[in-house]
Write an enzyme that holds these catalytic residues in place. Structure first.
Site, PDB file in Angstrom:
ATOM      1  N   LYS A 298       0.809  -1.224   0.000  1.00  0.00           N
ATOM      2  CA  LYS A 298       0.000   0.000   0.000  1.00  0.00           C
ATOM      3  C   LYS A 298       0.840   1.271   0.000  1.00  0.00           C
ATOM      4  O   LYS A 298       2.016   1.271   0.355  1.00  0.00           O
ATOM      5  CB  LYS A 298      -0.973  -0.029   1.175  1.00  0.00           C
ATOM      6  CG  LYS A 298      -2.064  -1.062   0.892  1.00  0.00           C
ATOM      7  CD  LYS A 298      -3.337  -0.822   1.601  1.00  0.00           C
ATOM      8  CE  LYS A 298      -4.391  -1.768   0.997  1.00  0.00           C
ATOM      9  NZ  LYS A 298      -5.390  -2.147   1.951  1.00  0.00           N
ATOM     10  N   ARG A 334      -4.034 -10.201   4.422  1.00  0.00           N
ATOM     11  CA  ARG A 334      -4.367 -10.193   2.991  1.00  0.00           C
ATOM     12  C   ARG A 334      -3.148  -9.661   2.245  1.00  0.00           C
ATOM     13  O   ARG A 334      -2.792  -8.493   2.397  1.00  0.00           O
ATOM     14  CB  ARG A 334      -5.581  -9.289   2.757  1.00  0.00           C
ATOM     15  CG  ARG A 334      -6.030  -9.208   1.306  1.00  0.00           C
ATOM     16  CD  ARG A 334      -7.150  -8.195   1.145  1.00  0.00           C
ATOM     17  NE  ARG A 334      -7.615  -8.151  -0.217  1.00  0.00           N
ATOM     18  CZ  ARG A 334      -7.015  -7.436  -1.182  1.00  0.00           C
ATOM     19  NH1 ARG A 334      -5.937  -6.721  -0.920  1.00  0.00           N
ATOM     20  NH2 ARG A 334      -7.506  -7.449  -2.405  1.00  0.00           N
TER      21      ARG A 334
HETATM   22  N1  PMM Z   1      -7.375  -3.675   0.164  1.00  0.00           N
HETATM   23  C1  PMM Z   1      -7.637  -3.701  -1.153  1.00  0.00           C
HETATM   24  C2  PMM Z   1      -8.707  -4.440  -1.685  1.00  0.00           C
HETATM   25  N2  PMM Z   1      -9.486  -5.181  -0.867  1.00  0.00           N
HETATM   26  N3  PMM Z   1     -10.028  -5.927   1.300  1.00  0.00           N
HETATM   27  C3  PMM Z   1      -9.806  -5.929   2.614  1.00  0.00           C
HETATM   28  N4  PMM Z   1     -10.589  -6.658   3.432  1.00  0.00           N
HETATM   29  N5  PMM Z   1      -8.782  -5.206   3.166  1.00  0.00           N
HETATM   30  C4  PMM Z   1      -7.954  -4.449   2.406  1.00  0.00           C
HETATM   31  O1  PMM Z   1      -7.049  -3.814   2.976  1.00  0.00           O
HETATM   32  C5  PMM Z   1      -8.161  -4.422   0.994  1.00  0.00           C
HETATM   33  C6  PMM Z   1      -9.241  -5.188   0.475  1.00  0.00           C
HETATM   34  C7  PMM Z   1      -6.784  -2.882  -2.085  1.00  0.00           C
HETATM   35  O2  PMM Z   1      -5.688  -3.571  -2.495  1.00  0.00           O
HETATM   36  P1  PMM Z   1      -5.513  -4.297  -3.939  1.00  0.00           P
HETATM   37  O3  PMM Z   1      -5.967  -3.330  -4.996  1.00  0.00           O
HETATM   38  O4  PMM Z   1      -4.096  -4.597  -3.979  1.00  0.00           O
HETATM   39  O5  PMM Z   1      -6.309  -5.545  -3.970  1.00  0.00           O
END
Ligand code: PMM
Length: 361
Positions: A298, A334
């Site tokens: 992030k 995650r």
């Molecule tokens: N971050 C992203 C997408 N989905 N879901 C949860 N539960 N927590 C998160 O921190 C989260 C998420 C954004 O990241 P990506 O675009 O790399 O998937």
């Protein structure tokens, strides 16, 4: 919601922040204290605090309910995919499979069904316990995706992964109830909803399928969330919002044993907000459901390290995982980089506190 933050006052700025939040002079440098927030005015006053907050040095003298806020029990097992998933041995790794042309961290790399499935299988080989399949990017200003387009992206991936890795629980990363409904029919058993059930039909979809769900905190919407996020006390406000989200989900028919919560790192949060949440993640333990954490690649890690590209933030991501794991603050991570996360968790497990609550006070 009464939240407890453990503080070890090693810096003058921490003392100043504590004095500001509690409305009282801070204890000396080197003191170990607990900041209790979300108190009623009478409770706060009885503990020598101000408004809704108080600082205590001895936990033994607290009434039992407050003592439990400081030392909450370890999170219960999650009812997931027909079994009970316990978190007391080691944290769970949730590998990310983004089937999107524009996700911020890995956009476009796994945009076809074949590539996404191969990537998911590789993550399982690397040590992922669950996979999170998403078809809509949540990055600020991402183009909205239609229901049909989102389904066309994720359903074939879920079906193929279900067939090829039947024992691995699959999560669908969506905020659309109809996408969730179809995904649950196509092999998903967990709905990862960054909007925490903003779609009014979502609770019923999850309840009917007896699925699990992750409720994430976000200030604003993906479109607007990074425009001047504001909090008076980010830890307290995120805790209160997640408590309300749990209550809404339960009122909508979802059993509490099927819920996870997530502070939503980067979702309507400036650097200082992300850091405050990570520093005091243990405060969310008081909500009594497992905690999922998404720091992987992030922007806040880019701000801390100078790594402009998400792919350059792998080590910083692993460091953030190791710290939260060693402190026993999160149950599910995650991540995009499963191998590196597994190594970080091995080190955290060897050096850190035992699972379920770090140091007891
Ligand atoms: N971050 C992203 C997408 N989905 N879901 C949860 N539960 N927590 C998160 O921190 C989260 C998420 C954004 O990241 P990506 O675009 O790399 O998937």
């Amino acid at each position: 919601m009464i939240l407890a933050r453990r503080l070890f006052l090693t810096r003058e700025v921490d003392r100043e922040a504590l004095a500001l939040r509690s409305g009282r002079p801070a204890p000396p440098l080197g003191a170990q204290v607990v900041l209790l927030t979300g108190l009623g005015p009478e409770q706060a006053a009885a503990l020598g605090g101000d408004a809704d907050a108080a600082v205590v040095e001895s936990v033994e003298s607290l009434p039992p309910a407050l003592r439990e806020a400081v030392n909450p029990p370890p999170p219960p097992a999650l009812a997931l995919a027909g079994r009970r998933w316990a978190f007391d041995q080691r944290p769970t790794i949730l590998g990310v499979v983004n089937v999107t042309p524009d996700s911020f961290s890995d956009g476009g790399r796994f945009a076809t069904t074949e590539l996404a499935v191969a990537h998911g299988l590789r993550l399982i080989d690397d040590g992922a316990d669950w996979l999170d399949v998403g078809g809509e990017s949540t990055r600020p200003n991402a183009a909205p995706v239609s229901l049909d387009e989102e389904c066309a992206r994720v359903l074939p991936v879920l079906e193929a992964l279900r067939a090829r890795a039947p024992s691995v629980p699959l999560s669908i990363d969506t905020s659309k109830a109809e996408v969730a409904r179809r995904a649950l029919q196509s092999g998903a058993s967990l709905v990862n909803d960054v909007s925490a059930f903003a779609d009014p039909a979502m609770a019923a979809v999850v309840a009917e399928a007896r699925a699990a769900a992750c409720l994430m905190h976000m200030q604003g919407t993906p479109r607007t969330m990074q425009v001047q996020p504001r909090y008076a006390d980010v830890v307290q406000e995120v805790g209160d919002a997640l408590e309300a989200a749990i209550a809404r989900a339960v009122a909508g028919g979802v059993d509490r044993s099927r819920l996870l919560i997530d502070p939503g790192i980067g979702f309507g949060k400036a650097l200082e907000h992300n850091l405050a949440l990570l520093r005091h993640l243990e405060a969310l333990r008081g909500l009594g459901v497992p905690v999922l954490l998404g720091t992987s690649r992030k922007s806040f890690l880019g701000a801390l390290t100078g790594a402009r590209e998400p792919e350059q933030r792998v080590l910083a991501s692993a460091a953030s995982v190791a710290i939260a794991a060693a402190r026993g603050q999160a149950d599910v991570f995650r991540v995009h980089d499963v191998k590196e996360t597994r190594d970080a968790l091995a080190v955290a497990a060897a050096i850190g506190a035992s699972r379920g609550g770090a140091t007891r006070w």
